[in-house]
Design an enzyme around this catalytic site. Structure first.
Site, PDB file in Angstrom:
ATOM      1  N   GLU A  44       0.866  -1.198   0.000  1.00  0.00           N
ATOM      2  CA  GLU A  44       0.000   0.000   0.000  1.00  0.00           C
ATOM      3  C   GLU A  44       0.900   1.244   0.000  1.00  0.00           C
ATOM      4  O   GLU A  44       1.659   1.458   0.949  1.00  0.00           O
ATOM      5  CB  GLU A  44      -0.910  -0.026   1.240  1.00  0.00           C
ATOM      6  CG  GLU A  44      -1.713   1.234   1.480  1.00  0.00           C
ATOM      7  CD  GLU A  44      -2.603   1.620   0.296  1.00  0.00           C
ATOM      8  OE1 GLU A  44      -3.527   0.873  -0.026  1.00  0.00           O
ATOM      9  OE2 GLU A  44      -2.331   2.673  -0.316  1.00  0.00           O
ATOM     10  N   ASP A  66       4.269   0.595  -3.987  1.00  0.00           N
ATOM     11  CA  ASP A  66       3.550   0.083  -5.149  1.00  0.00           C
ATOM     12  C   ASP A  66       3.726  -1.435  -5.268  1.00  0.00           C
ATOM     13  O   ASP A  66       4.853  -1.937  -5.146  1.00  0.00           O
ATOM     14  CB  ASP A  66       4.156   0.796  -6.376  1.00  0.00           C
ATOM     15  CG  ASP A  66       3.334   0.650  -7.626  1.00  0.00           C
ATOM     16  OD1 ASP A  66       2.928  -0.476  -7.950  1.00  0.00           O
ATOM     17  OD2 ASP A  66       3.131   1.682  -8.288  1.00  0.00           O
ATOM     18  N   ASP A 113      -8.682   1.347  -7.011  1.00  0.00           N
ATOM     19  CA  ASP A 113      -9.114   2.698  -7.398  1.00  0.00           C
ATOM     20  C   ASP A 113      -9.941   2.617  -8.678  1.00  0.00           C
ATOM     21  O   ASP A 113      -9.499   2.032  -9.670  1.00  0.00           O
ATOM     22  CB  ASP A 113      -7.887   3.594  -7.619  1.00  0.00           C
ATOM     23  CG  ASP A 113      -7.177   3.907  -6.312  1.00  0.00           C
ATOM     24  OD1 ASP A 113      -7.855   4.013  -5.268  1.00  0.00           O
ATOM     25  OD2 ASP A 113      -5.937   4.023  -6.326  1.00  0.00           O
ATOM     26  N   ASP A 172     -17.148  -2.206  -6.626  1.00  0.00           N
ATOM     27  CA  ASP A 172     -18.525  -1.714  -6.598  1.00  0.00           C
ATOM     28  C   ASP A 172     -18.836  -0.954  -7.880  1.00  0.00           C
ATOM     29  O   ASP A 172     -19.866  -0.292  -7.959  1.00  0.00           O
ATOM     30  CB  ASP A 172     -18.724  -0.791  -5.398  1.00  0.00           C
ATOM     31  CG  ASP A 172     -17.718   0.360  -5.386  1.00  0.00           C
ATOM     32  OD1 ASP A 172     -16.557   0.129  -5.805  1.00  0.00           O
ATOM     33  OD2 ASP A 172     -18.078   1.472  -4.984  1.00  0.00           O
ATOM     34  N   GLU A 228     -15.581  -0.503   1.188  1.00  0.00           N
ATOM     35  CA  GLU A 228     -16.877  -1.143   0.944  1.00  0.00           C
ATOM     36  C   GLU A 228     -17.970  -0.465   1.765  1.00  0.00           C
ATOM     37  O   GLU A 228     -19.094  -0.260   1.274  1.00  0.00           O
ATOM     38  CB  GLU A 228     -16.820  -2.637   1.278  1.00  0.00           C
ATOM     39  CG  GLU A 228     -18.142  -3.323   0.960  1.00  0.00           C
ATOM     40  CD  GLU A 228     -18.093  -4.829   1.127  1.00  0.00           C
ATOM     41  OE1 GLU A 228     -17.870  -5.524   0.125  1.00  0.00           O
ATOM     42  OE2 GLU A 228     -18.291  -5.310   2.263  1.00  0.00           O
TER      43      GLU A 228
HETATM   44  C1  LIG Z   1     -10.134   2.518  -3.179  1.00  0.00           C
HETATM   45  S1  LIG Z   1      -8.804   2.122  -2.123  1.00  0.00           S
HETATM   46  C2  LIG Z   1      -9.351   0.608  -1.350  1.00  0.00           C
HETATM   47  C3  LIG Z   1      -8.583   0.273  -0.113  1.00  0.00           C
HETATM   48  C4  LIG Z   1      -8.963  -1.028   0.614  1.00  0.00           C
HETATM   49  N1  LIG Z   1      -8.648  -2.194  -0.193  1.00  0.00           N
HETATM   50  C5  LIG Z   1     -10.436  -1.031   0.983  1.00  0.00           C
HETATM   51  O1  LIG Z   1     -11.196  -1.835   0.398  1.00  0.00           O
HETATM   52  O2  LIG Z   1     -10.828  -0.242   1.862  1.00  0.00           O
HETATM   53  C6  LIG Z   1      -7.560   1.523  -3.270  1.00  0.00           C
HETATM   54  C7  LIG Z   1      -6.174   1.447  -2.645  1.00  0.00           C
HETATM   55  O3  LIG Z   1      -5.258   0.882  -3.580  1.00  0.00           O
HETATM   56  C8  LIG Z   1      -4.005   1.530  -3.415  1.00  0.00           C
HETATM   57  N2  LIG Z   1      -3.219   1.330  -4.646  1.00  0.00           N
HETATM   58  C9  LIG Z   1      -3.388   1.946  -5.844  1.00  0.00           C
HETATM   59  N3  LIG Z   1      -2.473   1.528  -6.723  1.00  0.00           N
HETATM   60  C10 LIG Z   1      -1.690   0.618  -6.076  1.00  0.00           C
HETATM   61  C11 LIG Z   1      -0.552  -0.149  -6.460  1.00  0.00           C
HETATM   62  N4  LIG Z   1      -0.024  -0.046  -7.679  1.00  0.00           N
HETATM   63  N5  LIG Z   1       0.001  -0.983  -5.553  1.00  0.00           N
HETATM   64  C12 LIG Z   1      -0.532  -1.064  -4.297  1.00  0.00           C
HETATM   65  N6  LIG Z   1      -1.601  -0.361  -3.883  1.00  0.00           N
HETATM   66  C13 LIG Z   1      -2.175   0.474  -4.766  1.00  0.00           C
HETATM   67  C14 LIG Z   1      -4.382   2.970  -3.132  1.00  0.00           C
HETATM   68  O4  LIG Z   1      -3.338   3.689  -2.483  1.00  0.00           O
HETATM   69  C15 LIG Z   1      -5.617   2.813  -2.267  1.00  0.00           C
HETATM   70  O5  LIG Z   1      -5.307   2.805  -0.882  1.00  0.00           O
END
Ligand SMILES: C[S@@+](CC[C@H](N)C(=O)[O-])C[C@H]1O[C@@H](n2cnc3c(N)ncnc32)[C@H](O)[C@@H]1O
Length: 237
Positions: free
Chosen positions: A94, A121, A143, A179, A219
């Protein structure tokens, strides 16, 4: 941090999310200072491992199967799975440091020791994980990037799915929750092109959460805003 690098030293990789949000509480700063280095999965950063040598997962978790959660957000699902599956070692990735700090607080409370944390990443991890080393991967509420011109930023694109697929063993499970109906469409189109079969037999399979599910922060937001979750399960061929 320059515009071209992440604090880990990794080259800029078109990461469009956030590394840092509002200020951290003093307790969260302490978790980061005191716990993060101990929870490292090994040499993932580019400065410490410019040759991109493979991680020693045996040294990290012994003979335990290894799972990966990509983008764990606040870490509720990651800690829940670690507590429920002590026979497994789980790595979480994360880049959002406030989320990492939240996870570290939850790890202290839960007292789990079968977790490793990469504060960056997931693609940096893909560079250094041995091929065929993962038994399971979770991509929970990635995302959404709703605008059409941003769809290529989504995780379910070849840039991410090709290395993820290589890191998973044959028969490994890949779970995706989203979603966003158009994200479902892109996932069902792209993931099977990277060596996965979708395991759904009927609508209940994607409407009902997995038996070992814990709802995540994202969620809960989706429910509040009237969106419907989809739970997609794939198996690596
Ligand atoms: C919409 S949030 C969802 C977070 C969590 N999984 C939840 O359901 O509450 C998406 C997360 O993916 C992370 N993210 C985006 N690109 C990523 C990558 N390349 N590697 C790891 N994490 C990533 C973002 O920083 C963000 O915290």
């Amino acid at each position: 941090m320059t515009r071209d690098t992440h604090p880990s030293g990794a080259p800029w990789r078109n990461f469009y999310g956030r590394f840092k949000g509002k200020g951290l509480r003093p307790s969260q700063e302490a978790y980061l200072d005191e716990d993060l280095a101990k929870l490292s999965p090994g040499k993932v950063g580019w400065e410490e491992n410019p040759e991109r040598s493979p991680l020693d997962l045996q040294a990290l978790f012994g003979d335990k199967p290894v799972w990966l959660e990509i983008g764990f957000g606040g870490g509720e699902h990651l800690v829940h799975q670690a507590a429920a599956n002590p026979e497994v070692g789980i790595i979480g990735a994360e880049p959002y440091i406030n989320g990492v700090a939240m996870l570290l607080g939850k790890i202290r409370t839960a007292g789990v020791s079968n977790l490793a944390v990469h504060p960056g990443d997931a693609r940096d991890l893909f560079d250094v994980l041995p091929d065929g080393s993962l038994s399971r991967a979770f991509l929970l509420y990635p995302d959404p990037w709703p605008k059409k011109r941003h769809h290529r930023r989504r995780f379910v694109t070849p840039e991410h799915l090709e290395p993820l697929s290589r890191k998973l063993k044959p028969g490994a499970i890949f779970r995706v929750a989203t979603d966003i109906p158009d994200y479902v469409r892109q996932t069902l189109q792209q993931v099977p092109q990277h060596g996965f079969e979708w395991l759904a037999e009927g609508p209940e399979d994607w409407r009902q959460p997995w038996g070992d599910w814990i709802s995540t922060r994202y969620e809960q937001k989706a429910f509040r805003e009237g969106r419907t979750p989809h739970y997609l399960t794939f198996r690596k061929r």
